[in-house]
Design a protein around this motif. Sequence first.
Motif, short mmCIF file in Angstrom:
data_model
loop_
_atom_site.label_atom_id
_atom_site.label_comp_id
_atom_site.label_asym_id
_atom_site.label_seq_id
_atom_site.Cartn_x
_atom_site.Cartn_y
_atom_site.Cartn_z
N GLY A 1 0.05 1.35 7.25
CA GLY A 1 -0.91 2.12 6.47
C GLY A 1 -0.24 3.14 5.58
O GLY A 1 -0.64 3.36 4.44
N LEU A 2 0.83 3.76 6.10
CA LEU A 2 1.58 4.72 5.30
C LEU A 2 2.24 4.04 4.11
O LEU A 2 2.20 4.56 2.98
N CYS A 3 2.83 2.86 4.34
CA CYS A 3 3.46 2.11 3.24
C CYS A 3 2.46 1.78 2.15
O CYS A 3 2.74 1.93 0.95
N GLU A 4 1.27 1.35 2.55
CA GLU A 4 0.23 1.02 1.57
C GLU A 4 -0.21 2.26 0.80
O GLU A 4 -0.42 2.21 -0.42
N ILE B 1 7.46 -1.30 2.39
CA ILE B 1 7.11 -0.84 1.04
C ILE B 1 7.11 -2.03 0.08
O ILE B 1 6.22 -2.16 -0.76
N ARG B 2 8.10 -2.89 0.21
CA ARG B 2 8.16 -4.07 -0.67
C ARG B 2 6.92 -4.94 -0.50
O ARG B 2 6.32 -5.37 -1.49
N LYS B 3 6.52 -5.20 0.74
CA LYS B 3 5.34 -6.04 0.99
C LYS B 3 4.08 -5.37 0.43
O LYS B 3 3.22 -6.05 -0.15
N ALA B 4 3.99 -4.06 0.58
CA ALA B 4 2.82 -3.35 0.05
C ALA B 4 2.76 -3.47 -1.47
O ALA B 4 1.67 -3.63 -2.04
N PHE B 5 3.90 -3.41 -2.13
CA PHE B 5 3.92 -3.61 -3.59
C PHE B 5 3.47 -5.03 -3.93
O PHE B 5 2.67 -5.23 -4.87
N GLU B 6 3.97 -6.02 -3.22
CA GLU B 6 3.61 -7.41 -3.51
C GLU B 6 2.11 -7.64 -3.30
O GLU B 6 1.46 -8.34 -4.08
N ASP B 7 1.56 -7.03 -2.24
CA ASP B 7 0.13 -7.18 -1.97
C ASP B 7 -0.71 -6.55 -3.07
O ASP B 7 -1.72 -7.12 -3.50
N TYR C 1 8.66 -2.35 11.32
CA TYR C 1 7.46 -1.96 12.06
C TYR C 1 6.22 -2.30 11.24
O TYR C 1 5.22 -2.81 11.77
N ALA C 2 6.27 -2.02 9.94
CA ALA C 2 5.12 -2.28 9.08
C ALA C 2 4.77 -3.76 9.03
O ALA C 2 3.60 -4.14 9.00
N LEU C 3 5.78 -4.62 9.04
CA LEU C 3 5.55 -6.07 8.96
C LEU C 3 4.89 -6.61 10.22
O LEU C 3 4.27 -7.67 10.19
N VAL D 1 9.07 -10.38 -14.56
CA VAL D 1 9.74 -10.23 -13.27
C VAL D 1 9.84 -8.76 -12.92
O VAL D 1 10.23 -7.94 -13.75
N VAL D 2 9.51 -8.44 -11.64
CA VAL D 2 9.56 -7.07 -11.17
C VAL D 2 10.77 -6.89 -10.26
O VAL D 2 10.92 -7.61 -9.28
N LEU D 3 11.64 -5.95 -10.61
CA LEU D 3 12.79 -5.61 -9.77
C LEU D 3 12.51 -4.31 -9.04
O LEU D 3 12.00 -3.36 -9.65
N PHE D 4 12.84 -4.27 -7.77
CA PHE D 4 12.68 -3.07 -6.94
C PHE D 4 14.07 -2.60 -6.55
O PHE D 4 14.78 -3.29 -5.83
N GLN D 5 14.49 -1.44 -7.04
CA GLN D 5 15.82 -0.95 -6.74
C GLN D 5 15.79 0.49 -6.25
O GLN D 5 14.75 1.14 -6.23
N GLY D 6 16.95 0.97 -5.79
CA GLY D 6 17.01 2.27 -5.14
C GLY D 6 17.06 2.08 -3.63
O GLY D 6 16.80 0.99 -3.11
N GLY D 7 17.38 3.14 -2.92
CA GLY D 7 17.52 3.05 -1.46
C GLY D 7 16.27 2.59 -0.75
O GLY D 7 16.33 1.86 0.26
N VAL D 8 15.09 2.97 -1.25
CA VAL D 8 13.83 2.62 -0.58
C VAL D 8 13.53 1.12 -0.69
O VAL D 8 12.72 0.58 0.07
N ALA D 9 14.19 0.42 -1.60
CA ALA D 9 13.98 -1.02 -1.73
C ALA D 9 14.37 -1.77 -0.46
O ALA D 9 13.95 -2.90 -0.24
N ALA D 10 15.17 -1.13 0.39
CA ALA D 10 15.56 -1.75 1.67
C ALA D 10 14.40 -1.76 2.66
O ALA D 10 14.47 -2.45 3.69
N ASN D 11 13.35 -1.02 2.39
CA ASN D 11 12.20 -0.92 3.28
C ASN D 11 11.26 -2.10 3.04
O ASN D 11 10.55 -2.16 2.04
N ALA D 12 11.27 -3.04 3.98
CA ALA D 12 10.48 -4.26 3.82
C ALA D 12 8.99 -3.97 3.77
O ALA D 12 8.22 -4.71 3.14
#
Length: 316
Positions: free
Chosen positions: A190-193, A225-231, A152-154, A212-223
């Motif tokens: 907005g919530l992810c950001e 949150i990942r995009k918000a980190f990359e941004d 949804y966030a994407l 290199v940044v690794l994102f692990q844990g169950g929340v890493a499956a949330n695309a």
Amino acid sequence: MSYIGIDVGSVTTKLALTDDAGNLLWSTYLRTAGGPIGALQAAFNKLAKSEYASQTIDGVCTTGSGRNLASAMVGADIVKNEITAHAAAAKQCEPEVRTVIDIGGQDSKIIFIKNGVSVGFNMNSICAAGTGSFLDHQSARLGIPIEEFGDYALRAKSPVKISGRCGVFAESDLIHKQQLGYNKEDLIAGLCEALVGNYLNNVARGKRIEAVVLFQGGVAANAGIRKAFEDRLGTDVVVPPHHCVMGAWGAALLAAEHSKACKQKTKFKGIDNIGNFNYKPNTFTCESCSNSCEINELYIDDTLAGRWGSRCGKWS
């Protein structure tokens, strides 16, 4: 030679089996559902029905918030904290890793690595915003399966600004913006950001995050949150294929390291046995000094199998 790593958390229980080279052979990821004993038995019952049921186990390590309970249950050789286990798996997965972002069901952590050595870490202190349980709650409230939350966030066109100072403010602001008629895509983006901003302020605490940044844990499956980190970071964020079981994988690697160093026979009770024992936990308060430590015990078939919780080691 094979090794087992066990990661018992407040929300999920993970089990990993590795070979002598550290390769992940088999793993499972189950909801703890408030019952770590039952979840761990279920995990071993799954392993007992797999093609690796007859594997010879040479070492076992437990980690996670339920690591002492799990150690008493299975007969672990060593017990390690989550930071050590997650860092071990990250280095196995990506030798050039410099930063590990780990967000689980109830806690968040960041690990800094230099030349293959962990040089520092932080954990969330009070705020649980952005953790798996928080996101589960928000997805249920919005009527969206948690598996689709990030997608949804994407699709958002104009993310809504959400307060990310803490979980309470984030949820309150999300409800307020929802009542103003914003669509779910923009609300979730907005919530992810906001949650990523909360993580960087309260967990990373302004420290430099290097690739290199690794994102692990169950929340890493949330695309989302990942995009918000990359941004926010301006760099790629790598999600390992086995991001959900990195703690258990790391524990198995530590079990192998311990086994090869001490060259002692494992204390492991056996794959087939774990699911067949009757377990009974117990607790009492030690009054020997002013610390009044809460002592935890585990009985297996009415026999004391383990005891932990004393600061002085009296009851260990």
